[in-house]
Design a protein around this motif. Structure first.
Motif, short mmCIF file in Angstrom:
data_model
loop_
_atom_site.label_atom_id
_atom_site.label_comp_id
_atom_site.label_asym_id
_atom_site.label_seq_id
_atom_site.Cartn_x
_atom_site.Cartn_y
_atom_site.Cartn_z
N CYS A 116 0.89 -1.19 -0.17
CA CYS A 116 -0.03 -0.25 -0.01
C CYS A 116 1.02 1.26 -0.02
O CYS A 116 2.10 1.10 0.15
N ARG A 174 5.42 -1.76 2.39
CA ARG A 174 5.34 -3.15 1.33
C ARG A 174 6.06 -4.13 2.53
O ARG A 174 6.73 -4.03 3.20
N ILE A 209 -0.21 -4.09 7.52
CA ILE A 209 -0.40 -3.59 6.34
C ILE A 209 -2.09 -3.51 6.39
O ILE A 209 -2.58 -2.31 5.81
N LYS A 210 -2.86 -4.46 6.89
CA LYS A 210 -4.21 -4.07 6.91
C LYS A 210 -4.72 -3.36 7.87
O LYS A 210 -5.81 -2.74 7.75
N ASP A 255 -4.02 -0.09 5.94
CA ASP A 255 -4.77 0.28 4.68
C ASP A 255 -5.56 -0.81 4.38
O ASP A 255 -5.06 -1.70 3.38
N GLY A 302 -7.14 -0.64 0.51
CA GLY A 302 -6.40 -0.27 -0.20
C GLY A 302 -5.16 -1.15 -0.62
O GLY A 302 -4.42 -0.78 -1.51
N GLY A 303 -4.71 -2.43 -0.01
CA GLY A 303 -3.82 -3.09 0.04
C GLY A 303 -4.02 -4.01 -1.14
O GLY A 303 -4.95 -4.30 -1.84
N ASP A 334 -6.11 -7.35 -2.09
CA ASP A 334 -5.76 -8.13 -0.98
C ASP A 334 -6.94 -8.43 -0.07
O ASP A 334 -7.33 -8.00 1.12
N SER A 352 -12.09 -0.74 -3.78
CA SER A 352 -10.99 0.15 -3.47
C SER A 352 -9.77 -0.89 -3.89
O SER A 352 -8.75 -0.15 -4.33
N SER A 353 -9.48 -1.94 -3.30
CA SER A 353 -8.41 -2.88 -3.38
C SER A 353 -8.20 -2.96 -4.92
O SER A 353 -6.92 -3.22 -5.14
N ALA A 378 -6.73 -0.11 -6.51
CA ALA A 378 -5.40 -0.16 -6.25
C ALA A 378 -4.42 -1.22 -6.92
O ALA A 378 -3.51 -0.77 -7.31
#
Length: 337
Positions: A158, A162, A276-277, A280, A283-284, A299, A315-316, A319
Motif C-alpha cells: 500500500c 510493503r 498492512i491491513k 490500509d 487499499g492493499g 488483498d 478500492s483494493s 489499487a
C-alpha cells in the motif's frame, strides 16, 4: 505515462464479489492512474449483475484484447469466457471452476504473448476449485507453475508499507521448523530484484523482522534469530543488498521506522499482514514477485456474504489495477530504452 497495452483482469469466483468490483472499478475509470483493462468473464452474466446491483455499465464483448483500448472510455470490454451453469450469488458451483481457471490461463497467455500489459487476478474460492480437481495451493502457486515452476514470493503493498512474508499459509506452530536461512535469502533476493525492476528503486532497502519477541534478545528468547535469521542477513549483505536486522517486529511498523526501509521481510503470515491491513485495509495490493510477467490482485477474498448486494468495496481492485499499470509502464519504458 500509461501502459501501452490493456491489463487483463480475470473472472475470479463468479459467485463472489469479483464481478461487482470489476463493474465498479470501470465506473471509476476517470480517476488518476486507472489504465484501460478488459475482463475475462461472461458478458451476459455481467450485464445481468449490473442490473441486479443497480449500476449502469455498458458491457461490450470483444474478440481480442487489442479492441479494449478504443472501447474502454464508453464500455467495459469483456473477452468472453463462458460459464457452465448460471451463477447464484454467494453459492459457488464447482461446475464453473474450469471457467475460473481458463480465465487465469488465458490472461497469462495474453500477457506472455505481449498482447496485454499485466495480469490482475480477482479473488478465487480455493475450496470450490479443489472440489473440481484443482491441485495447487492457490493463485500464487498456480501462476508460478504456469511460469515454469519459478520461485516466487508474495508481497502486500500500500502507499505506506510493503511487506513480504517468508512463510505464508502454514500453522504458526510450524513456522520455526519451516524457516531456514536459505528460504529467507531466496525471499530477500527475489524481493530486491523486483524492487529494482518493477518499482524503480535503484538501491532497495530491506528490513528483516525477527521471529521471536524483541528479535530473540541475543538468543535468550529463542535461538532462531541468531542461528537462522542473522546468517541470512549476512548472506544478503554479501550480495550487495542493503538490509537491516533482525529487528523487533513490535517497533518495525510505526511511521518513523517505515521511513528507513522500502520493504519489510517478515517471518510469518500475520506478522506481515496485520500491519498492512491496519494501515490500509481497503487499499492493499497483493503482488507476486519473481514471475516473468506482472501480476497484482486485490488483498481480500471472495466475500460470498456480500455477493449480489451491491455493497462490495472496489478500492483494493482499483489499487491493484493502478499498481499493475504503473509496473507495466515502467517495463515498457525499460524495454524501449
Amino acid at each position: 505515462m500509461p501502459a501501452a497495452l490493456p491489463l487483463a483482469l480475470t473472472m475470479g469466483e463468479p459467485a463472489g464479489i469479483a464481478g461487482e468490483i470489476a463493474l465498479k472499478a470501470w465506473l471509476r475509470r476517470g480517476e488518476g492512474g486507472v489504465v484501460p483493462f478488459f475482463l475475462l468473464d461472461d458478458p451476459e452474466r455481467l450485464t445481468a449483475l449490473a442490473a441486479q446491483i443497480g449500476v449502469t455499465v455498458p458491457v461490450a464483448a470483444i474478440a481480442a484484447p487489442e479492441e479494449a483500448i478504443g472501447l474502454f472510455a464508453s464500455a467495459l470490454p469483456v473477452l468472453p469466457v463462458p460459464l457452465a451453469v448460471p451463477v447464484v450469488p454467494g453459492r459457488p458451483d464447482p461446475a464453473n471452476a474450469p471457467a475460473v481457471i481458463r480465465a487465469i490461463d488465458y490472461a497469462v497467455e495474453l500477457v506472455r504473448a505481449g498482447r496485454a500489459g499485466a495480469v490482475v487476478t480477482n479473488p478465487i474460492q480455493k475450496q470450490t476449485l479443489y472440489q473440481a480437481g484443482f491441485v495447487h495451493a492457490g493463485h500464487t502457486d498456480y501462476l508460478a507453475y504456469l511460469a515454469g515452476g519459478v520461485d516466487v514470493v508474495m508481497m502486500l503493498a500500500c502507499p505506506q508499507l510493503r511487506v513480504v512474508p517468508v512463510t505464508v499459509h502454514v500453522p504458526l506452530a510450524s513456522v520455526p521448523a519451516l524457516l531456514t536461512t536459505e528460504l529467507i535469502v531466496s525471499a530477500g533476493r527475489i524481493t530486491a530484484a523486483a524492487l529494482r525492476r518493477d518499482f524503480g528503486l535503484e538501491r532497495p532497502r530491506l528490513a528483516v523482522a525477527g521471529l521471536n519477541p524483541h528479535a530473540g534478545e541475543g538468543g535468550t528468547i529463542g535461538r532462531e534469530d541468531v542461528e537462522i535469521v542473522a546468517p541470512a542477513i549476512a548472506a544478503l549483505r554479501e550480495d550487495g543488498i542493503e538490509v537491516f536486522g533482525p529487528l523487533s517486529a513490535d517497533t518495525l511498523f510505526h511511521e518513523d521506522a517505515r521511513r528507513g526501509y522500502d520493504t519489510a521481510l517478515c517471518m510469518y503470515h500475520d506478522q506481515a499482514l496485520i500491519p498492512i491491513k491496519t494501515l490500509d485495509f481497503h487499499g492493499g495490493v497483493n503482488v507476486t514477485l519473481g514471475l516473468p510477467f506482472i501480476r497484482t490482485s486485490p488483498d481480500h477474498g471472495t466475500a460470498l456474504d456480500l455477493a449480489g448486494t451491491g455493497k462490495a468495496n472496489e478500492s483494493s481492485l482499483l489499487a491493484a489495477l493502478r499498481m499493475a499499470g504503473e509496473m507495466a509502464a515502467r517495463h515498457a519504458r525499460s524495454h524501449n530504452g
